[in-house]
Design an enzyme around this catalytic site. Structure first.
Site, PDB file in Angstrom:
ATOM      1  N   ASP A 147       0.851  -1.168   0.000  1.00  0.00           N
ATOM      2  CA  ASP A 147       0.000   0.000   0.000  1.00  0.00           C
ATOM      3  C   ASP A 147       0.898   1.232   0.000  1.00  0.00           C
ATOM      4  O   ASP A 147       1.789   1.343   0.847  1.00  0.00           O
ATOM      5  CB  ASP A 147      -0.856  -0.018   1.278  1.00  0.00           C
ATOM      6  CG  ASP A 147      -2.272   0.416   1.016  1.00  0.00           C
ATOM      7  OD1 ASP A 147      -2.432   1.518   0.479  1.00  0.00           O
ATOM      8  OD2 ASP A 147      -3.207  -0.341   1.351  1.00  0.00           O
TER       9      ASP A 147
ATOM     10  N   ASP B 239      -3.061   4.844  -2.243  1.00  0.00           N
ATOM     11  CA  ASP B 239      -4.159   5.332  -1.414  1.00  0.00           C
ATOM     12  C   ASP B 239      -4.606   6.707  -1.910  1.00  0.00           C
ATOM     13  O   ASP B 239      -3.764   7.579  -2.187  1.00  0.00           O
ATOM     14  CB  ASP B 239      -3.626   5.444   0.023  1.00  0.00           C
ATOM     15  CG  ASP B 239      -4.700   5.733   1.042  1.00  0.00           C
ATOM     16  OD1 ASP B 239      -5.583   4.884   1.212  1.00  0.00           O
ATOM     17  OD2 ASP B 239      -4.647   6.807   1.669  1.00  0.00           O
TER      18      ASP B 239
ATOM     19  N   GLU C 115      -6.440   4.008  -5.750  1.00  0.00           N
ATOM     20  CA  GLU C 115      -7.748   4.146  -5.103  1.00  0.00           C
ATOM     21  C   GLU C 115      -8.234   5.551  -5.368  1.00  0.00           C
ATOM     22  O   GLU C 115      -7.652   6.529  -4.901  1.00  0.00           O
ATOM     23  CB  GLU C 115      -7.614   3.925  -3.598  1.00  0.00           C
ATOM     24  CG  GLU C 115      -8.974   3.949  -2.920  1.00  0.00           C
ATOM     25  CD  GLU C 115      -8.946   4.479  -1.505  1.00  0.00           C
ATOM     26  OE1 GLU C 115      -9.835   4.131  -0.737  1.00  0.00           O
ATOM     27  OE2 GLU C 115      -8.034   5.259  -1.156  1.00  0.00           O
TER      28      GLU C 115
ATOM     29  N   HIS D  70     -11.191  -3.053   3.202  1.00  0.00           N
ATOM     30  CA  HIS D  70     -11.193  -2.769   4.639  1.00  0.00           C
ATOM     31  C   HIS D  70     -12.002  -1.531   5.007  1.00  0.00           C
ATOM     32  O   HIS D  70     -12.057  -1.153   6.168  1.00  0.00           O
ATOM     33  CB  HIS D  70      -9.742  -2.593   5.100  1.00  0.00           C
ATOM     34  CG  HIS D  70      -9.092  -1.431   4.394  1.00  0.00           C
ATOM     35  ND1 HIS D  70      -8.785  -1.459   3.052  1.00  0.00           N
ATOM     36  CD2 HIS D  70      -8.740  -0.201   4.828  1.00  0.00           C
ATOM     37  CE1 HIS D  70      -8.258  -0.300   2.700  1.00  0.00           C
ATOM     38  NE2 HIS D  70      -8.224   0.476   3.752  1.00  0.00           N
ATOM     39  N   ASP D  71     -12.590  -0.868   4.030  1.00  0.00           N
ATOM     40  CA  ASP D  71     -13.336   0.369   4.276  1.00  0.00           C
ATOM     41  C   ASP D  71     -14.840   0.213   4.109  1.00  0.00           C
ATOM     42  O   ASP D  71     -15.565   1.200   4.242  1.00  0.00           O
ATOM     43  CB  ASP D  71     -12.890   1.465   3.284  1.00  0.00           C
ATOM     44  CG  ASP D  71     -11.487   1.962   3.542  1.00  0.00           C
ATOM     45  OD1 ASP D  71     -11.027   1.874   4.697  1.00  0.00           O
ATOM     46  OD2 ASP D  71     -10.845   2.445   2.592  1.00  0.00           O
TER      47      ASP D  71
HETATM   48  C1  NOJ Z   1      -8.334   5.154   2.016  1.00  0.00           C
HETATM   49  C2  NOJ Z   1      -8.013   3.997   2.902  1.00  0.00           C
HETATM   50  O1  NOJ Z   1      -8.456   2.826   2.289  1.00  0.00           O
HETATM   51  C3  NOJ Z   1      -8.669   4.264   4.223  1.00  0.00           C
HETATM   52  O2  NOJ Z   1      -8.630   3.146   5.074  1.00  0.00           O
HETATM   53  C4  NOJ Z   1      -8.005   5.464   4.836  1.00  0.00           C
HETATM   54  O3  NOJ Z   1      -8.669   5.819   6.021  1.00  0.00           O
HETATM   55  C5  NOJ Z   1      -8.011   6.669   3.887  1.00  0.00           C
HETATM   56  N1  NOJ Z   1      -7.696   6.321   2.547  1.00  0.00           N
HETATM   57  C6  NOJ Z   1      -7.019   7.691   4.320  1.00  0.00           C
HETATM   58  O4  NOJ Z   1      -5.714   7.208   4.102  1.00  0.00           O
END
Ligand code: NOJ
Length: 568
Positions: A100, A206, A261, A334-335
């Protein structure tokens, strides 16, 4: 000549959230030796690469998405030697390694930020975005702009004892980096090379499309927008240039891979990021389909599930990007909440049907599948009892904001529970022993989902009819078929509120993928460009035989079919 082989096009990528995967030393936190002990399991599933959520040293204010040292390993996960062993063990099994890359911000505990705070004249001051505050009409000090953080509240934090603020688009402990500064960009390229020299094969970037801000920084004048400022920092003016530069100085020098992402990207920019001729990223995550049951992508504000939006988000990029770049297929990470516990699904009644249905309609599409730990056994959302059980700070931020908006505590908590990121972060359910086999009894950092006695890996492996076995068969089928790997996508009935249907075509071969995305029966009318007697069932999640392929097919709840066209 390019050293890049494009291996990611035939990959299946498994995402590990290290804190919650496997705790080998029984301290409540997952670790690298634990991961190594499960590599065969991942390989057997049919994955060919693993993406690791952040393994770096971090104060864990955002569980690793606040990096304190880009070139280290968090001691709770292991040592650099452990990591090197992990890479070797992955490669020995033919599994690629994806790290990541959290480059929009650092932790406020990173030495760059500490140096920036300690000395105004330090060169590290310009690694971040510091600005003088303003005075309002009453003479009160207010932040430099009216931007809000995506974790709620102002996007600026005041530097104690001064009139200055620093920008943080996420938590106050995640100061944004200043990508205008060439030294910052050089650091990032160097970090990428550092890991690739250790054998890392690729990166997940990210929130990459927030790197470039529009200067001078100014107020967002739009009325009552949920999140202020986005038009000045999403897909900013130098985004494409920054990505090209990272390629030139790092990524293109290795057989690398990148998935970005994206954060609510504009469609045109999204396409440019992944077009092969752009030389920027290989694919992006675009989560539009995952906002089909929440308002404006706010995960904790539910709305009734909209299948049309889901289909637009899942199939739109396949149709738009085919032939120009590459696509990512994703349902969970994970989000987000567990997929079998959302999209209007009655999980108790349809868990197996829905998990296998979702896998078919998603992973038979065009693009590289991303599977999040536990998705392959149909893990569900947890019924958290109270806020204390939820370790994600964002859950607390959102709860407080809802309370400020006078939403009663009970209702606020119910909303939170349905959409909270914590749902994805409960420990992996390996078996029915204590703590689901995640460790041998120490309290896990995040509570275990009490349904683990029924839903766990061991049980799935022991049964032929399990979500895991289904994933295994589905992924093997995908891997063995050129049409499924690279054929193009055509959608049918985009406005239908129960049916999802699309074809995949390559050369003279064609498949039709059909599913009933609802808990009641649905009629599917065979599209006019398919002949009934040329179709056979190649794969399905429920029971149906070739003789049951009809002009109007009554499909069972969450039934999915892969029909193969045999031209006479
Ligand atoms: C996206 C990540 O997947 C998430 O878990 C994170 O809180 C935010 N970006 C900030 O880095």
């Amino acid at each position: 000549m390019s050293v890049r082989t494009g291996w990611y096009r035939n990959a299946v990528i498994y995402q590990i959230y290290p804190l919650s995967f496997m705790d080998s030393n029984n301290d409540g936190i997952g670790d690298i030796p634990g991961i190594i002990s499960k590599l065969d399991y991942i390989k057997d599933l049919g994955a060919t690469a693993i993406w690791f959520s952040p393994l770096y040293p971090s104060p864990w204010e955002d569980y690793g998405y606040d990096v304190a040292d880009y070139r280290g390993i968090h001691p709770a996960f292991g040592t650099m030697e452990d990591f090197e062993q992990l890479v070797a063990e992955c490669h020995a099994r033919g599994l690629r390694v994806i790290m990541d890359a959290v480059f929009n911000h650092t932790s406020d505990k990173h030495e760059w930020f500490r140096a920036a705070l300690a000395d105004k004249d330090s060169k590290y001051r310009d690694y971040y975005i510091f600005r003088e505050g303003r005075r309002d009409k009453e003479g009160e000090l207010i932040p430099p702009t009216n931007w809000t953080s995506s974790f709620t509240g102002p996007a600026w934090e005041r530097v104690p004892g001064t009139d200055e603020y620093y920008l943080h688009l996420f938590a106050p402990g995640q100061p944004d980096l200043n990508w205008e500064n060439p030294e910052v960009r050089a650091e990032m390229a160097d970090i990428l090379r550092f890991w690739m020299d250790k054998g890392v094969d690729g990166f997940r970037f990210d929130v990459f499309n927030l790197f470039s801000k529009t200067y001078p920084l100014r107020d967002d004048k739009r009325p009552a927008a949920f999140q202020k400022g986005t038009n000045y920092y999403v897909d900013g003016p130098r985004m494409h240039e920054f990505l090209k530069e990272l390629n030139e100085n790092a990524l293109s020098l290795y057989d690398s891979f990148t998935v970005g992402e994206s954060y609510i990207p504009d469609e045109e920019h999204a396409h440019r990021y992944i077009m092969e001729e752009s030389g920027e990223l290989d694919m992006i995550f675009d989560f539009e389909h995952l906002t089909s049951d929440n308002l404006f992508g706010l995960k904790m504000i539910p709305k009734p599930f909209r299948l049309r939006q889901f289909k637009r988000g899942l199939l739109g990029p396949q149709i738009r990007y085919h032939g120009t770049g590459w696509n990512a297929l994703v349902l969970e990470n994970h989000d987000v909440a567990r997929s079998v516990s959302r999209f209007g699904i009655n999980t108790k009644k349809f868990r197996y049907e829905a998990a296998t249905f979702l896998a078919m309609v998603t992973f038979l599409g065009w693009g590289t599948p991303f599977i999040y730990q536990g998705e392959e056994i149909g893990m569900t959302n947890t019924r958290f009892k109270n806020l204390e059980q939820m370790k994600d700070p964002v859950s607390r931020f959102v709860f407080d904001t809802m309370r400020k908006l006078r939403i009663p505590a009970k209702a606020a908590f119910a909303m939170l529970r349905a959409g909270a990121r914590d749902n994805a972060r409960t420990p992996m359910q390996w078996d029915s022993t204590v703590n689901a086999g995640f460790n041998t009894g120490a309290a896990p950092w995040q509570c275990v989902n009490p349904d683990y006695r029924k839903i766990n890996v061991k049980r799935d492996l022991e049964s032929e009819k399990s979500v895991y076995r289904f994933y295994q068969r589905l992924l093997a089928l995908r891997m063995s078929d050129e049409v499924l790997l690279s054929g193009d996508t055509v959608e049918y009935y985009p406005d239908d509120r129960q049916i999802i249907a699309y074809s995949r075509t390559l050369g003279g071969r064609r498949y039709l993928i059909v599913g009933n995305f609802s808990g009641v029966r649905a009629d599917f009318i065979m599209p006019g460009d398919f002949e009934l007697d040329e179709l056979s069932i190649k794969f399905t999640n429920l029971d149906r035989t070739d003789t049951e392929i009809e002009e109007i097919m009554q499909m069972k709840p969450y039934e999915a079919l892969l029909l193969e066209e045999k031209r006479k």
